[in-house]
Design a protein around this motif. Sequence first.
Motif, PDB file in Angstrom:
ATOM      1  N   ILE A 153      83.775  41.501  95.335  1.00  0.00           N
ATOM      2  CA  ILE A 153      85.038  41.702  96.050  1.00  0.00           C
ATOM      3  C   ILE A 153      86.041  42.422  95.155  1.00  0.00           C
ATOM      4  O   ILE A 153      86.730  43.346  95.595  1.00  0.00           O
ATOM      5  CB  ILE A 153      85.594  40.355  96.543  1.00  0.00           C
ATOM      6  N   GLY A 154      86.094  42.016  93.896  1.00  0.00           N
ATOM      7  CA  GLY A 154      87.004  42.680  92.963  1.00  0.00           C
ATOM      8  C   GLY A 154      86.649  44.137  92.758  1.00  0.00           C
ATOM      9  O   GLY A 154      87.537  45.004  92.701  1.00  0.00           O
ATOM     10  N   SER A 155      85.383  44.453  92.665  1.00  0.00           N
ATOM     11  CA  SER A 155      84.953  45.844  92.488  1.00  0.00           C
ATOM     12  C   SER A 155      85.293  46.690  93.702  1.00  0.00           C
ATOM     13  O   SER A 155      85.782  47.821  93.571  1.00  0.00           O
ATOM     14  CB  SER A 155      83.444  45.901  92.238  1.00  0.00           C
ATOM     15  N   VAL A 156      85.039  46.148  94.882  1.00  0.00           N
ATOM     16  CA  VAL A 156      85.356  46.886  96.111  1.00  0.00           C
ATOM     17  C   VAL A 156      86.863  47.101  96.223  1.00  0.00           C
ATOM     18  O   VAL A 156      87.323  48.191  96.571  1.00  0.00           O
ATOM     19  CB  VAL A 156      84.793  46.151  97.346  1.00  0.00           C
ATOM     20  N   THR A 157      87.634  46.075  95.902  1.00  0.00           N
ATOM     21  CA  THR A 157      89.090  46.192  95.950  1.00  0.00           C
ATOM     22  C   THR A 157      89.563  47.248  94.962  1.00  0.00           C
ATOM     23  O   THR A 157      90.409  48.087  95.301  1.00  0.00           O
ATOM     24  CB  THR A 157      89.746  44.835  95.626  1.00  0.00           C
ATOM     25  N   LEU A 158      89.025  47.221  93.761  1.00  0.00           N
ATOM     26  CA  LEU A 158      89.405  48.209  92.755  1.00  0.00           C
ATOM     27  C   LEU A 158      89.068  49.628  93.212  1.00  0.00           C
ATOM     28  O   LEU A 158      89.880  50.555  93.049  1.00  0.00           O
ATOM     29  CB  LEU A 158      88.711  47.895  91.435  1.00  0.00           C
ATOM     30  N   LEU A 159      87.905  49.799  93.804  1.00  0.00           N
ATOM     31  CA  LEU A 159      87.537  51.127  94.309  1.00  0.00           C
ATOM     32  C   LEU A 159      88.468  51.577  95.427  1.00  0.00           C
ATOM     33  O   LEU A 159      88.854  52.759  95.486  1.00  0.00           O
ATOM     34  CB  LEU A 159      86.092  51.130  94.802  1.00  0.00           C
ATOM     35  N   LYS A 170      95.728  55.634  98.033  1.00  0.00           N
ATOM     36  CA  LYS A 170      96.986  56.156  97.513  1.00  0.00           C
ATOM     37  C   LYS A 170      97.525  55.363  96.331  1.00  0.00           C
ATOM     38  O   LYS A 170      98.658  55.524  95.946  1.00  0.00           O
ATOM     39  CB  LYS A 170      98.020  56.178  98.628  1.00  0.00           C
ATOM     40  N   GLY A 171      96.721  54.474  95.789  1.00  0.00           N
ATOM     41  CA  GLY A 171      97.148  53.735  94.613  1.00  0.00           C
ATOM     42  C   GLY A 171      97.498  52.300  94.920  1.00  0.00           C
ATOM     43  O   GLY A 171      97.313  51.791  96.022  1.00  0.00           O
ATOM     44  N   LEU A 172      98.035  51.644  93.912  1.00  0.00           N
ATOM     45  CA  LEU A 172      98.327  50.228  93.995  1.00  0.00           C
ATOM     46  C   LEU A 172      99.459  49.921  94.967  1.00  0.00           C
ATOM     47  O   LEU A 172      99.432  48.933  95.682  1.00  0.00           O
ATOM     48  CB  LEU A 172      98.669  49.690  92.597  1.00  0.00           C
ATOM     49  N   PHE A 173     100.447  50.801  95.029  1.00  0.00           N
ATOM     50  CA  PHE A 173     101.567  50.570  95.940  1.00  0.00           C
ATOM     51  C   PHE A 173     101.094  50.542  97.391  1.00  0.00           C
ATOM     52  O   PHE A 173     101.477  49.680  98.169  1.00  0.00           O
ATOM     53  CB  PHE A 173     102.648  51.643  95.758  1.00  0.00           C
ATOM     54  N   HIS A 174     100.250  51.470  97.755  1.00  0.00           N
ATOM     55  CA  HIS A 174      99.712  51.504  99.114  1.00  0.00           C
ATOM     56  C   HIS A 174      98.890  50.246  99.395  1.00  0.00           C
ATOM     57  O   HIS A 174      98.949  49.682 100.485  1.00  0.00           O
ATOM     58  CB  HIS A 174      98.866  52.758  99.322  1.00  0.00           C
ATOM     59  N   PHE A 175      98.102  49.793  98.409  1.00  0.00           N
ATOM     60  CA  PHE A 175      97.296  48.588  98.585  1.00  0.00           C
ATOM     61  C   PHE A 175      98.187  47.365  98.794  1.00  0.00           C
ATOM     62  O   PHE A 175      97.927  46.531  99.656  1.00  0.00           O
ATOM     63  CB  PHE A 175      96.383  48.381  97.381  1.00  0.00           C
TER      64      PHE A 175
END
Length: 111
Positions: free
Chosen positions: A58-64, A70-75
Amino acid sequence: MKRHLTDITNRRQALLAKIDDQRMELAARSRQWQKPLAAADLGLKAVRYIRAHPGWVIGSVTLLLVWRRKGLFHFAQMSWRNYPVLLSYGLKLLPLLRLASRKPDHSVHSD
């Protein structure tokens, strides 16, 4: 009696020769299946790893997703907008996780 033993010995030799031929045929056929079965075994290992380490996946998919979009802000914005759905999904899974982590009770209750 001697003829009977000779017949048995000849029959045994014929059966041993037949067994040897069948063993060679089986070895030739099994060579054809070696690569497909190795690929299936690798797939099973991957599934077992994913089931044993869901956090890493889950962490790998989230990181990808964060890196690709658009980056962390979009996430963060997307997560904030969809947190009720994510929370309800997590709450639905919580009882299943509790059941999976419980140890079976092997004590015997007598009434």
